[in-house]
Design a protein around this motif. Sequence first.
Motif, PDB file in Angstrom:
ATOM      1  N   TRP A  61      -2.235  -5.283  -6.723  1.00 55.53           N
ATOM      2  CA  TRP A  61      -1.759  -4.254  -5.807  1.00 55.53           C
ATOM      3  C   TRP A  61      -0.411  -3.679  -6.230  1.00 55.53           C
ATOM      4  N   ASP A  62       0.393  -4.470  -6.952  1.00 54.56           N
ATOM      5  CA  ASP A  62       1.755  -4.073  -7.300  1.00 54.56           C
ATOM      6  C   ASP A  62       1.875  -3.451  -8.682  1.00 54.56           C
ATOM      7  N   TYR A  63       0.758  -3.112  -9.291  1.00 55.34           N
ATOM      8  CA  TYR A  63       0.777  -2.563 -10.659  1.00 55.34           C
ATOM      9  C   TYR A  63       1.720  -1.368 -10.775  1.00 55.34           C
ATOM     10  N   ILE A  64       1.729  -0.520  -9.782  1.00 56.42           N
ATOM     11  CA  ILE A  64       2.502   0.720  -9.817  1.00 56.42           C
ATOM     12  C   ILE A  64       3.999   0.446  -9.936  1.00 56.42           C
ATOM     13  N   PHE A  65       4.446  -0.704  -9.421  1.00 52.79           N
ATOM     14  CA  PHE A  65       5.872  -1.004  -9.439  1.00 52.79           C
ATOM     15  C   PHE A  65       6.388  -1.363 -10.823  1.00 52.79           C
ATOM     16  N   HIS A  66       5.475  -1.546 -11.783  1.00 56.24           N
ATOM     17  CA  HIS A  66       5.873  -1.886 -13.142  1.00 56.24           C
ATOM     18  C   HIS A  66       5.727  -0.715 -14.109  1.00 56.24           C
ATOM     19  N   GLN A  67       5.382   0.456 -13.596  1.00 59.45           N
ATOM     20  CA  GLN A  67       5.085   1.584 -14.469  1.00 59.45           C
ATOM     21  C   GLN A  67       6.246   2.579 -14.519  1.00 59.45           C
ATOM     22  N   ASP A  68       6.555   3.025 -15.729  1.00 58.85           N
ATOM     23  CA  ASP A  68       7.670   3.958 -15.914  1.00 58.85           C
ATOM     24  C   ASP A  68       7.420   5.302 -15.239  1.00 58.85           C
ATOM     25  N   PHE A  69       6.155   5.711 -15.129  1.00 60.35           N
ATOM     26  CA  PHE A  69       5.885   7.034 -14.564  1.00 60.35           C
ATOM     27  C   PHE A  69       6.115   7.094 -13.051  1.00 60.35           C
ATOM     28  N   ALA A  70       6.240   5.949 -12.412  1.00 59.37           N
ATOM     29  CA  ALA A  70       6.388   5.914 -10.952  1.00 59.37           C
ATOM     30  C   ALA A  70       7.870   5.912 -10.567  1.00 59.37           C
ATOM     31  N   THR A  71       8.291   6.920  -9.822  1.00 60.90           N
ATOM     32  CA  THR A  71       9.655   6.991  -9.308  1.00 60.90           C
ATOM     33  C   THR A  71       9.770   6.158  -8.036  1.00 60.90           C
ATOM     34  N   GLU A  72      10.995   5.998  -7.556  1.00 58.57           N
ATOM     35  CA  GLU A  72      11.182   5.287  -6.293  1.00 58.57           C
ATOM     36  C   GLU A  72      10.455   6.004  -5.149  1.00 58.57           C
ATOM     37  N   ALA A  73      10.472   7.327  -5.191  1.00 60.29           N
ATOM     38  CA  ALA A  73       9.746   8.096  -4.167  1.00 60.29           C
ATOM     39  C   ALA A  73       8.245   7.850  -4.275  1.00 60.29           C
ATOM     40  N   ASP A  74       7.736   7.744  -5.513  1.00 65.32           N
ATOM     41  CA  ASP A  74       6.308   7.476  -5.716  1.00 65.32           C
ATOM     42  C   ASP A  74       5.914   6.119  -5.143  1.00 65.32           C
ATOM     43  N   LYS A  75       6.766   5.130  -5.327  1.00 67.43           N
ATOM     44  CA  LYS A  75       6.453   3.790  -4.834  1.00 67.43           C
ATOM     45  C   LYS A  75       6.375   3.767  -3.307  1.00 67.43           C
ATOM     46  N   LYS A  76       7.224   4.544  -2.666  1.00 71.02           N
ATOM     47  CA  LYS A  76       7.158   4.640  -1.206  1.00 71.02           C
ATOM     48  C   LYS A  76       5.884   5.372  -0.776  1.00 71.02           C
ATOM     49  N   LYS A  77       5.499   6.391  -1.543  1.00 72.36           N
ATOM     50  CA  LYS A  77       4.242   7.084  -1.248  1.00 72.36           C
ATOM     51  C   LYS A  77       3.052   6.133  -1.361  1.00 72.36           C
ATOM     52  N   TYR A  78       3.114   5.272  -2.351  1.00 70.10           N
ATOM     53  CA  TYR A  78       2.022   4.326  -2.561  1.00 70.10           C
ATOM     54  C   TYR A  78       1.910   3.348  -1.393  1.00 70.10           C
ATOM     55  N   LEU A  79       3.033   2.840  -0.923  1.00 67.56           N
ATOM     56  CA  LEU A  79       3.013   1.956   0.236  1.00 67.56           C
ATOM     57  C   LEU A  79       2.470   2.676   1.469  1.00 67.56           C
ATOM     58  N   THR A  80       2.829   3.942   1.594  1.00 64.08           N
ATOM     59  CA  THR A  80       2.300   4.750   2.701  1.00 64.08           C
ATOM     60  C   THR A  80       0.795   4.941   2.557  1.00 64.08           C
TER      61      THR A  80
END
Length: 546
Positions: free
Chosen positions: A163-182
């Motif tokens: 589930w946390d794969y996105i948190f290790h990716q360079d393409f994901a910004t802090e805003a993207d990570k919040k979008k993913y949780l949403t």
Amino acid sequence: MGVYLDSKTGYTLYKNETEKPYFVDKSRLLAELFPLVEEGSSYICITRPRRFGKTVMANMLTAFFSRACQSDDIFHKLQISEMEGYHQHRNQYAVIHISFNDVVGECSSYSQYINRIEKRLIRDLKRAYPEVALEEEEYVVDVLTDIYEENENAKFIFVLDEWDYIFHQDFATEADKKKYLTFLRSLLKDRPYVRLAYMTGILPIAKYSSGSELNMFAEYTMAGEERFSEYFGFTEREVDQLFTRYQQNCKFTQKVTREGLRTWYDGYHTQAGERLYNPRSVVMSLSNNNLGNYWTSSGPYDEIYYYIENNVDEVRDDLARMAAGESVPAKIREYAATSQNLQTKEEIFSAMVVYGFLSYDKGKVSVPNKELMDKFTDMLQKEPSLGYVYRLAKESGRMLKATLENDTDTMCEILEKAHNTEIPLLNYNNETDLTAVINLVYLAARDMYRVEREDKAGIGYVDFIFYPEIDKSSDAIILELKIDHTPEEAIAQIKEKQYALKFQGKLGETSRYTGRILAVGIGYDKKTKKHRCKIEVLSEQKIKCC
């Protein structure tokens, strides 16, 4: 059949796993999930370090619960088949299984990443429920809601891996990570179509000051919760069974020992204190007939350095102590997935526990085993930013050479040089700090020796024993440390406690070690702030003192 809904992939992958020679049956986990499935609207998140069997278990859940296949051919021979609820629950449910690390080609943005997942799941849902009128360009949550409104029996088991794969990716910004949780909250929280959401990953769910985006999940971490611990990682009993299987199956000269498995891959702990082995490394070692480092395919120490590089000064002394085999006190807190800027020692060690680089037990952290210790050793010898730790480690080759050549003058010179640099550890407030320094100045020995700390030997416990691993005819070393005592007293203790018995074979067996046994005594006088060293070849009674 779909890609995410009613997929046969989990069945195929888990069946392949059960047919491997070192498969371990952990199917009893399913029985613990039966009540949650029956209750409905259940949410659990199980996090473990990588290579602890999370994906295998996710595939097992899909293979067992999914209506897409009949998996009795797998499970009738496993432990779950003997438990209540087996026939009632097997292959009865619509299962949505998503591996969030399944990225094809180059993914350059979060929208590209998440849109692919949504589109593929929507396509699966439209195929499975053609009778439901669905609009084009809908969000997946709307599609699932429409299906449930038309058919109240349309409830799903969600198996969400990595589930946390996105948190290790360079393409994901802090805003993207919040979008993913949403996105996850919108997909799962308070949705009547959720029968069970089973989620796994490395990172515990991110925490926010106002609460959690995903507060409906019950979280189970290795350090924090006892439940489910036995299903991730191998227990002593399971490794015993695998080793017996290895002895029966290996057709070549057996290069793996039971003690070797313990030294290389043990060292993790459940919340209740039960010891666990890294499962992937154990299986790889037995399959390859070789004790080696299977932790990672990347550089020797770059991953560890990533966690400490923002505050080397605060963790340096503790790293030196842990490299000497000591445990150090640490406050491990719930690690926030969105926090990548590790600054304090608490944050750094918490992250390293979550990722499996350190083990946590009874308020202390430590390097769990040789597999990880080798990576720490590489870092200490190759990273100049570690300052005095690096400089001492760089002297370790010369220190080993001097010891083997009975050159105690050089040994004393190296220790005095270290002490004169006003290194914090060399205040020698206790024997632990002296031990850490001695470990650093002998770090290069790990390339040739298996170095054990406080090893049971003879009728006592010795500070260090160096077992020759590359060449069994090399000199073995027994090293005893003394503060405010002489090296002669250290040598006397080595003899009195019969530490050399450690190198003898079992009754009726010949020792594997054929070289000399060197007794090394190192003493430090707090008053004069001087070191003295003595080496004695136990079999030849050669003595030299400085």
